[in-house]
Design a protein around this motif. Structure first.
Motif, short mmCIF file in Angstrom:
data_model
loop_
_atom_site.label_atom_id
_atom_site.label_comp_id
_atom_site.label_asym_id
_atom_site.label_seq_id
_atom_site.Cartn_x
_atom_site.Cartn_y
_atom_site.Cartn_z
N ALA A 54 1.67 -17.57 12.02
CA ALA A 54 1.16 -16.76 12.40
C ALA A 54 -0.17 -16.35 12.64
O ALA A 54 -0.97 -15.35 12.04
CB ALA A 54 1.34 -15.36 11.87
N GLY A 55 -0.20 -17.59 13.29
CA GLY A 55 -1.91 -17.78 13.23
C GLY A 55 -2.24 -17.82 14.92
O GLY A 55 -1.09 -17.01 15.66
N GLU A 56 -3.53 -18.52 15.48
CA GLU A 56 -3.33 -18.71 17.10
C GLU A 56 -4.30 -20.27 17.46
O GLU A 56 -4.80 -20.94 16.33
CB GLU A 56 -4.71 -18.01 17.76
N ILE A 57 -3.18 -20.51 18.45
CA ILE A 57 -3.78 -21.61 18.94
C ILE A 57 -4.42 -21.96 19.87
O ILE A 57 -3.52 -21.10 20.92
CB ILE A 57 -2.60 -23.33 18.80
N LEU A 58 -5.32 -22.18 20.59
CA LEU A 58 -5.90 -22.27 21.79
C LEU A 58 -6.45 -23.73 22.46
O LEU A 58 -7.77 -23.26 22.22
CB LEU A 58 -7.69 -21.32 21.94
N ALA A 59 -5.32 -23.38 22.84
CA ALA A 59 -5.80 -24.99 23.67
C ALA A 59 -6.20 -25.54 24.41
O ALA A 59 -5.87 -24.74 26.14
CB ALA A 59 -5.04 -26.37 23.38
#
Length: 167
Positions: A127-132
């Motif tokens: 329930a977090g965010e990853i932005l690559a």
């Protein structure tokens, strides 16, 4: 508590260090007025390592690639990959880096990992965010309705589970 620190990074061409030669010290005086001689100046050596080039002036060290500057002994280098050896949580805070990021643990709820290039997570995205900017790879699962996995090119995860979803 999520914005704990800033990870320093440099871009190609940025000055990482400028070497200044040692200057002799000046003598001091103790409480009784006696002169205390200064020790001789000690020359320090600095060499370019991976990701660093030395200018023609022989003093200016510049980044050859994007990454985090690091000094190990007398070798100055630029690491293109930032490694988090734990979970991304209150202990680390959010991670933002201009290179690539490797997370050895999980990205916990409400925490965020951003990278200009690739992100690899060996645990879960909880329930977090990853932005690559390029590729994102989660070896575990993407868990929770609030989880967000975004990649500029390719994103993959072992399992996706929207916990608490109506489906």
């Amino acid at each position: 508590y999520r914005e704990r620190s800033r990870i320093s990074s440099v871009a190609p061409g940025d000055a990482v260090a400028i070497f200044e030669p040692a200057l002799p010290g000046e003598p001091g005086v103790d409480v009784r007025g006696r002169v205390i001689p200064s020790p001789p100046a000690r020359e320090v050596r600095l060499r370019p390592g991976n990701g660093v080039v030395l200018d023609e002036d022989g003093r200016t060290f510049r980044a050859a690639e994007t990454g985090q500057p690091a000094l190990e002994g007398e070798v100055l280098r630029v690491d293109p990959v930032y490694e988090v050896r734990s979970d991304v949580d209150y202990g680390t805070g959010n991670i933002r880096f201009d290179g690539s990021v490797v997370v050895r643990g999980s990205v916990k709820e409400d925490f965020r990992v951003e990278a200009a290039f690739d992100i690899e997570v060996f645990g879960n995205l909880e329930a977090g965010e990853i932005l690559a900017g390029r590729d994102a790879d989660v070896h575990g699962g993407v868990l929770g309705q609030k989880a967000l996995l975004t990649a500029g090119r390719d994103a993959q995860a072992l399992q996706v589970a929207a916990i608490g979803a109506d489906r």
